[in-house]
Design an enzyme around this catalytic site. Sequence first.
Site, short mmCIF file in Angstrom:
data_model
loop_
_atom_site.label_atom_id
_atom_site.label_comp_id
_atom_site.label_asym_id
_atom_site.label_seq_id
_atom_site.Cartn_x
_atom_site.Cartn_y
_atom_site.Cartn_z
N ASP A 275 84.92 -112.23 -19.29
CA ASP A 275 83.94 -112.50 -20.34
C ASP A 275 82.94 -113.51 -19.78
O ASP A 275 83.32 -114.62 -19.39
CB ASP A 275 84.63 -113.07 -21.58
CG ASP A 275 83.63 -113.36 -22.69
OD1 ASP A 275 82.89 -112.43 -23.07
OD2 ASP A 275 83.58 -114.51 -23.17
N ASP B 82 86.64 -116.51 -26.47
CA ASP B 82 86.33 -116.02 -25.13
C ASP B 82 87.54 -115.34 -24.48
O ASP B 82 87.39 -114.29 -23.84
CB ASP B 82 85.85 -117.18 -24.25
CG ASP B 82 84.57 -117.80 -24.77
OD1 ASP B 82 83.77 -117.07 -25.38
OD2 ASP B 82 84.36 -119.01 -24.57
N GLU C 40 81.61 -106.90 -18.90
CA GLU C 40 80.61 -106.39 -19.84
C GLU C 40 79.34 -105.97 -19.11
O GLU C 40 78.92 -106.62 -18.16
CB GLU C 40 80.25 -107.47 -20.87
CG GLU C 40 81.37 -107.88 -21.79
CD GLU C 40 80.98 -109.09 -22.63
OE1 GLU C 40 80.72 -108.91 -23.82
OE2 GLU C 40 80.94 -110.20 -22.06
#
Length: 383
Positions: A179, A357, A273
């Site tokens: 993340d 997170d 991501e």
Amino acid sequence: MSKQILKAHKIRLYPTEDQQIFFAKSFGCTRFIWNKMLSDKIEHYKESKTELKNTPAQYKTEFEWLKEIDSLALANVQQNLRSAYNKFFKQGSGFPKFKKKGIKDSYTTNNQKGTVAVTQSSVKLPKIGHIKAKVHRSINGLIKSATISKSPSGNYHVSLLVETVVDDLPKTQSNTGIDLGLIDFIVLSDGSKVANPKFLSKLQNKLAREQKILAKRRLVAKTQQRKLSESSNYQKQKTKVAKVYEKITNARKDFLHKLSFNLIKNHDVIAIEDLNVKGMVKNHKLAKAILDSSWSTFTTMLAYKADWYGKELVKIDRWYPSSKTCSGCGHLLTKAELPLSVRSWDCPSCLQKNNRDINASLNILNEGLRLVTLKTVGVTGLA
């Protein structure tokens, strides 16, 4: 398993005064031929609506000084211009732009039967010979090309493109989800965190001071009606500003290279991501912090290193709700239920305590492993 790859090695050069003059000529000639060829292409298209197939050789009769530099440098300009045109017409990239002096001064030459070579303390280049250099590591493989550049701070470098062989790194049976963030640069699915170094922020005050002095010297030159190129004080201060920027860039690249290799070395599958950074920097409150983090560069490094060393990088869809989904039961919260200011929350369904997170990195890992499984099943099915 071994594979052939193209790997770049950047080396600092320490040219003599005569060698600096040769580099200046080469930068100037390649810049001139790019601008001249581009200008003629534009004019030809306006008149005939067809593309002009011009080459550097056509200009050597009129501009004999083009013969003083490496002919391969001019040939590479032609190739780069053709590539820029193809990207514009076929891929929708921006139209090729004219080059300005002092902005990314560089030229590229090719290795032909040893015309480009490296020793322990020098780099050999066509038409100039050996140049004193700081060679940190041995170059293993076939040198394909060399790009010589001068940074705004006045330093010279050569980037060698080398065809070499690399072996897959050993499998670790460990996978991780990442993340990306601004407070912590990355949070891994095992709960470990890497702090954001914030290189620009650390040198922001020094940079601001140097830029303020630069602005004052620009004003003095303007008041005295002198060109900035002729103002030695302005040019000295401009170099000082460039050195601060260069220090920030070098520190950031070193951090990203070490971190990305460490992740590739210790994990077999890495899920991350696929962020829309261009869209995110439109938020002016966060733009500077996002650009300082260099998420795009970090992701690019992970991608090519994973390919080199036989590991798997999986990019998760940017719309995947990694933060709002409970990693324990899959319960999905709404945006109103989980604003950005909330850093931890209890799942209303399974009552699991979630750190925002760490929970996101766990969801990213699970989604990444799901995509890898689908990909494997698809390949097996086709086989």
